[in-house]
Write an enzyme that holds these catalytic residues in place. Sequence first.
Site: not given
Length: 182
Positions: A69, A106
């Site tokens: 993006r 994560e």
Amino acid sequence: MESDAMKPGNGNRLKNWIREVPDFPKPGILFKDITTLLKEPAALREAADLLASRFADRRVDQVVGIEARGFIFAPLVAYRLNVGFVPVRKPGKLPAATAARSYELEYGSDALEMHVDGLGSGDRVALVDDLLATGGTARAAADLVESVGARVEAVGFVVELTYLEGRRRLEGYDVVESLVRY
Ligand code: AMP
């Protein structure tokens, strides 16, 4: 007619165009969907103009955008600043010789690549992505830029998730801008 978005201001009204999608791409994540902003001409223009205006008092030779993006906004900012655009991509996408940087997610890790000749030594760079979350992605991209001898002059995001404190990963850069904060 000239947009008034280059006038000093903040990006708060852009929030109206950002859609929140719960549990995407996995449970517990509240995804900030910018496709609703992109399809609104005034909002798209305002996001690009405002980001460019935040870099206006800096010398910027190239705008570096992060896949995917970041590729939407970085070239618009580059166009506005009248400079070039250099892509930082996911591994295996760039055809010529690359520099790489891996970073922690994560769960697990990922990597980013840039052409080694994408930037010249001493080039001053504005780094652009759509969103700052934990800062791992932007930090890895900044490290890549510096690994080829270029300098990160400014970093900019459309959205910042302040509660994740990603800005801490970018300490040391004078200009870290975001238009919309949650
Ligand atoms: P981070 O490395 O944690 O700062 O994550 C930043 C990258 O992940 C950006 O390229 C974003 O596109 C994407 N991202 C992370 N969290 C979100 C979210 N809640 N909504 C939309 N995109 C996100």
